[in-house]
Each structure stands twice: as C-alpha cells, then as structure tokens.
Design an enzyme around this catalytic site. Structure first.
Site, PDB file in Angstrom:
ATOM      1  N   GLY A 192       0.863  -1.182   0.000  1.00  0.00           N
ATOM      2  CA  GLY A 192       0.000   0.000   0.000  1.00  0.00           C
ATOM      3  C   GLY A 192       0.897   1.229   0.000  1.00  0.00           C
ATOM      4  O   GLY A 192       2.060   1.168  -0.434  1.00  0.00           O
ATOM      5  N   TYR A 193       0.376   2.340   0.507  1.00  0.00           N
ATOM      6  CA  TYR A 193       1.154   3.591   0.488  1.00  0.00           C
ATOM      7  C   TYR A 193       2.481   3.435   1.221  1.00  0.00           C
ATOM      8  O   TYR A 193       3.550   3.787   0.711  1.00  0.00           O
ATOM      9  CB  TYR A 193       0.330   4.719   1.130  1.00  0.00           C
ATOM     10  CG  TYR A 193      -0.755   5.173   0.217  1.00  0.00           C
ATOM     11  CD1 TYR A 193      -0.594   6.292  -0.579  1.00  0.00           C
ATOM     12  CD2 TYR A 193      -1.935   4.446   0.103  1.00  0.00           C
ATOM     13  CE1 TYR A 193      -1.584   6.688  -1.458  1.00  0.00           C
ATOM     14  CE2 TYR A 193      -2.932   4.834  -0.770  1.00  0.00           C
ATOM     15  CZ  TYR A 193      -2.748   5.955  -1.541  1.00  0.00           C
ATOM     16  OH  TYR A 193      -3.715   6.334  -2.407  1.00  0.00           O
ATOM     17  N   ASN A 229       2.831  -8.854  -1.199  1.00  0.00           N
ATOM     18  CA  ASN A 229       1.486  -8.263  -1.270  1.00  0.00           C
ATOM     19  C   ASN A 229       0.513  -9.306  -1.783  1.00  0.00           C
ATOM     20  O   ASN A 229       0.875 -10.146  -2.603  1.00  0.00           O
ATOM     21  CB  ASN A 229       1.487  -7.060  -2.221  1.00  0.00           C
ATOM     22  CG  ASN A 229       0.270  -6.171  -2.025  1.00  0.00           C
ATOM     23  OD1 ASN A 229       0.070  -5.609  -0.942  1.00  0.00           O
ATOM     24  ND2 ASN A 229      -0.547  -6.036  -3.042  1.00  0.00           N
ATOM     25  N   LYS A 230      -0.727  -9.217  -1.316  1.00  0.00           N
ATOM     26  CA  LYS A 230      -1.672 -10.276  -1.686  1.00  0.00           C
ATOM     27  C   LYS A 230      -2.110 -10.198  -3.138  1.00  0.00           C
ATOM     28  O   LYS A 230      -2.576 -11.181  -3.680  1.00  0.00           O
ATOM     29  CB  LYS A 230      -2.855 -10.369  -0.723  1.00  0.00           C
ATOM     30  CG  LYS A 230      -3.802  -9.300  -0.609  1.00  0.00           C
ATOM     31  CD  LYS A 230      -5.114  -9.780   0.052  1.00  0.00           C
ATOM     32  CE  LYS A 230      -5.143  -9.607   1.540  1.00  0.00           C
ATOM     33  NZ  LYS A 230      -6.429  -9.176   2.089  1.00  0.00           N
ATOM     34  N   GLU A 240     -16.918  11.375   0.951  1.00  0.00           N
ATOM     35  CA  GLU A 240     -16.428  11.287  -0.433  1.00  0.00           C
ATOM     36  C   GLU A 240     -17.263  10.282  -1.241  1.00  0.00           C
ATOM     37  O   GLU A 240     -17.563  10.508  -2.413  1.00  0.00           O
ATOM     38  CB  GLU A 240     -14.945  10.902  -0.448  1.00  0.00           C
ATOM     39  CG  GLU A 240     -14.050  12.030   0.059  1.00  0.00           C
ATOM     40  CD  GLU A 240     -12.594  11.890  -0.377  1.00  0.00           C
ATOM     41  OE1 GLU A 240     -12.079  10.766  -0.368  1.00  0.00           O
ATOM     42  OE2 GLU A 240     -11.990  12.924  -0.728  1.00  0.00           O
ATOM     43  N   GLN A 247      -1.268  10.362   3.492  1.00  0.00           N
ATOM     44  CA  GLN A 247      -0.249  11.406   3.651  1.00  0.00           C
ATOM     45  C   GLN A 247       0.783  11.033   4.714  1.00  0.00           C
ATOM     46  O   GLN A 247       1.995  11.119   4.480  1.00  0.00           O
ATOM     47  CB  GLN A 247      -0.976  12.699   4.043  1.00  0.00           C
ATOM     48  CG  GLN A 247      -0.117  13.907   4.000  1.00  0.00           C
ATOM     49  CD  GLN A 247      -0.843  15.182   4.452  1.00  0.00           C
ATOM     50  OE1 GLN A 247      -0.181  16.137   4.783  1.00  0.00           O
ATOM     51  NE2 GLN A 247      -2.139  15.227   4.472  1.00  0.00           N
TER      52      GLN A 247
END
Ligand code: FAD
Ligand code: NAD
Length: 396
Positions: free
Chosen positions: A13-14, A38-39, A170, A314
């Site tokens: 991920g990030y 990673n999966k 969102e 972030q």
C-alpha cells in the site's frame, strides 16, 4: 551479521510501496536482500476507491501493476497473503511458504472498525480494496435492475452510508453523481431513490472546520442526501439498519464507513496494540522490537499535544521516507532519524467538480478545491511512477 541483511516489507500500500521505491534508490547492489509481499500483484490507490465503488470511475484507474513500480534487480516481489507474523522467530508465514527476516516493515493497512455493532460484518459493505469496490459498484447497479422487476420494493432504491467521516462523505459525493445516470439508464423516477448518511457524532466530519462542513453538507443535500446527524447505527440487518433512536430504515444497500482499525495480525503476533494499531517509537519501530518498523494504518503516532494523528495516505508516505532512511542507516551503522509529521492539509472531494479542504492555513472549497484534489492525486502518482504514471492514470 556477516551475510547480506534481509528486509521483508509486508503490504504494497502507500507505506510499503513507497518504502520499497525509496530503498531501491538508496541501497547499493548486494547491500540488502529486499522482499516485498502483497496479496495482489497490483498496488491500489486507496484514496481513489470511493469513485469506482460508486461506479463513477473504472477500478482499473485505481490500481497499478507492482512490477511497473519496482526494480526487480533490487526488490523481490512475492505475490502472496501473509497469514502470520512471528516476531520472536523473525519469520513471516505466507499462504505459500515462510520468509525469514532481519528487518521487517509492516504496512498491511487497516480493517473496517465495526465496534461490535451486530450485523455490520454480515450485511454491510465496505470500501477497502479493488475487489470490495467492484462488488459495491455491481451491487448498486443490480438494485436498479431488481427494482424494475419488483417495483413495490423501494428498499432496493434506498442507500445508507454509515459514518460521515471523510470516506463516507467522499463516497456520498460520488454515489449522488452516479444515481441520476442509473435512473436514466433503468427508467427509474429519481424521486424514488433515497440516500441517507447516518453519523453518530454531533456533526458530519467531526473535528473539521465547521464552515467547510456546512458547505459540504449543503452541496450534498442539494444532490439529494438526507443526513441523520447525532444518530448512531445500532444494528445492521438483512433488511437495513436500526438506529439508536429505534427507527428502522429499510435498505438493500448499507455501506459502512464508520472508521478503521489496524490489522488483526498484529494482535495475533503478540504486539501491544490499541485498536489493532501499534504505538511506534520515534524511529517508527514497534516497542521492544528494534528490527520491526510499522507504517500507515497499522501504526499509531501521537502529535506533540498527545493526540493520535488520523491514519492517512499522507502520513503513510512520510513515514515510508523515514523508514527507508532508517533501514539503510541501520545496515550502514549510521544514525536513525526521528519521525515528525508535517501535515500539508486535507482536501476531500464531494463529487464531480466539488470539494472542500484546508491547504496550509487556507480554506478552499468548490471548483478550486476539486482542482487541488486532482493535483494531490497526481503528485502521488508522480512519487511512485513519475510522469508516465501521471499520464496513464491521472484523472485530468
Ligand atoms: P494500504 O494503502 O491500505 O495498503 C495495504 C496493503 O497491504 C494493500 O496492498 C493490501 O492488499 C496489502 N495486504 C493487506 N493484507 C495483506 C495480507 N494479509 N497479505 C498480503 N498483503 C496484504 N488518506 C489521505 O491522506 N488522503 C485522502 O484523500 C484519502 N482518501 C481516502 C479515500 C478512501 C475511500 C479511503 C478508504 C481512504 C482514504 N485515505 C486517504 C486513507 C488512506 O487511504 C489510508 O490511510 C492509506 O491507504 C493507508 O496506507 P497503508 O500503507 O497503511 O495501507
Ligand atoms: P473516520 O473514523 O474518520 O470516520 C468514521 C465516522 O463514522 C466518524 O465520524 C464516526 O463518528 C462515525 N461513526 C462511528 N460509529 C458510528 C455509528 N455506530 N453510527 C454512525 N456513525 C458512526 O473513518 P473514515 O472516514 O473511514 O476515514 C479513515 C481515515 O482515512 C481517516 O484518518 C481519514 O482522515 C482518512 N481519509 C482521508 C480522506 C481525505 O483526506 N480526503 C478521505 C477518506 C479517508
């Protein structure tokens, strides 16, 4: 340690992917063996997932092939699912085999927090991966098709979003863009469709600037959303939700955006956690485990005032920079750096052409905020894949 040190990064991920990208730049050949697990064979851009979930964008645009982001001469990529971390043995158990490490980076992301609310795990959907958003998108469209066969079932056209944090808001912004198109496509009277956003706190976006919250709520109310603020969801059932007030809303779609917790594997591994997240030390390591770095939604970092920072992309990216530096420094016997979070602000989309945000100390809203949101998204694509990725995946 006379042999080459082994670094294993869990999750692309990030936090994980940026750590890998930084390490491949910083490390010399044969300085370390780096393995990224990673999966899936793709990295997904979690911050875009509200769009494909609502069907306003294609899930393809929210994912990037990992092998396009890493240098395979420097990083080994293993596509597998982590099933257990054994810190005492310095081992990680994967679905296909076992990896030993000298240094571990945990970037497995978060999981939906359901606070033990009955029925949420069974009946609510959540926005957390490419597969989950493909499902939500198809589920939403299917309700319109079902309604045409059973026109007395208004619950098929009722959509409940539980939680008015940034993810809920969102997603609501997107689904209200999508519904008019689905109404047209399926010849459904738009006045029959109901969208509820249910929030337990006394306001939507608790803790955010009140003027911007009011602006966001006005925009979304004008798009047809009914807010139920200061109203907790008490139970989710196969028929909808039951609120703390006792009211029942019948709906065939409940999307739970009530918050996230850390990865359950951290508890299982015996780390001390708070809601599944590890309170890391100043160098981003798990207390008592100098060789285990924890990033992103799995980690807990406190502000100088003693408040936990919200888990965001972030902060994950900034942590990855420090984590990569500290891994290289450990291997070279150099000084570690402390992590200090520098918030660049927050911008949240409210659907096409509308957003709210605080950038530096400036409040932004409307079209200007929507442009800023796109710039932020493109900056991330640039960080991980340079101009080619911006051109390929950027939403202009
Ligand atoms: P993730 O990015 O979640 O990555 C975890 C990785 O680990 C994934 O690749 C996953 O496949 C992999 N993984 C998980 N379990 C396993 C396993 N068992 N085995 C192998 N691999 C595994 N933050 C912002 O700062 N700005 C935003 O605008 C913003 N928008 C958001 C919008 C939405 C809809 C959502 C849901 C979140 C948003 N966030 C935003 C929050 C942000 O996305 C997260 O804080 C961030 O993704 C956390 O990064 P991470 O590296 O910890 O984990
Ligand atoms: P969150 O924890 O920020 O919000 C969850 C919301 O659900 C809260 O407002 C909470 O009061 C509400 N809630 C909890 N229990 C409830 C119940 N029983 N009934 C009704 N409401 C209930 O979670 P999130 O929105 O998923 O965000 C997760 C993280 O991702 C946060 O750190 C957020 O800042 C970040 N994020 C950032 C952006 C952005 O910057 N644009 C977008 C999405 C997410």
């Amino acid at each position: 340690m006379s042999r080459i040190p082994r670094i294993v990064i869990l999750g692309a991920g990030y936090g994980g992917i940026v750590t890998a990208i930084r390490l491949q730049k910083e490390l010399n050949y044969n300085e370390a063996d780096v393995t990224l697990v990673n999966k899936h064979d793709y990295h997904y851009i979690t911050t875009h997932l509200h769009m494909p979930a609502a069907g306003t964008d294609n899930p393809e645009n929210a994912r990037v092939n990992i092998l396009k982001l890493i240098d395979e001469f420097k990083i080994d990529f293993v596509k597998s699912t982590v099933v257990q971390i054994r810190p005492q043995e310095k081992k990680v158990i994967l679905e296909e085999g076992t990896l030993s490490y000298d240094y571990l980076v945990v970037g497995l992301g978060g999981e939906p927090e359901t606070f033990g609310i009955p029925g949420l795990k069974e009946y609510a959907l959540s926005i957390r991966s490419i597969n989950s958003v493909r499902f939500i998108r198809e589920h939403i469209e299917y309700q319109f098709a079902r309604f045409k066969r059973e026109p007395n079932r208004l619950d098929y056209l009722t959509f409940i979003v539980g939680g008015a944090g940034f993810t809920g808001i969102e997603f609501i912004g997107e689904i209200t863009d999508r519904i008019p198109k689905l109404c047209k496509e399926y010849d459904v009277d738009p006045s029959l469709v109901k969208v509820y956003n249910v929030e337990a706190a006394p306001t939507a976006l608790p803790g955010f600037d009140p003027e911007l919250v009011e602006y966001a709520m006005n925009v979304l109310q004008n798009k047809g959303v009914t807010f139920k603020i200061a109203t907790a969801i008490k139970e989710c059932t196969p028929d909808g939700v039951i609120l703390a007030t006792g009211e029942e809303i019948k709906a065939a779609t409940v999307v739970w955006t009530g918050g996230i917790r850390g990865n359950h594997m951290l508890d299982d591994a015996g780390f001390e956690t708070m809601r599944g997240r590890i309170k890391v030390d100043e160098n981003l390591r798990a207390p008592g485990h100098d060789n285990v770095y924890v990033l992103g939604d799995c980690s807990l970092v406190f502000s100088p005032e003693g408040r936990p920072y919200p888990p965001t992309a972030q902060i994950s990216i900034q942590q990855a920079d420090i984590c990569a530096h500290n891994l290289v420094a450990s291997i070279r016997g150099e000084q570690l750096k402390s992590f200090t979070y520098e918030s660049k602000g927050t911008v949240a989309s409210l659907g096409r052409g509308e957003a709210i945000g605080i950038v530096g100390s400036r409040k932004v809203k409307g079209g200007m905020a929507a442009i800023m949101k796109k710039v932020i998204d493109m900056r991330y694509l640039y960080i991980i894949g340079g101009i080619p990725l911006v051109l390929k995946k950027g939403r202009f």
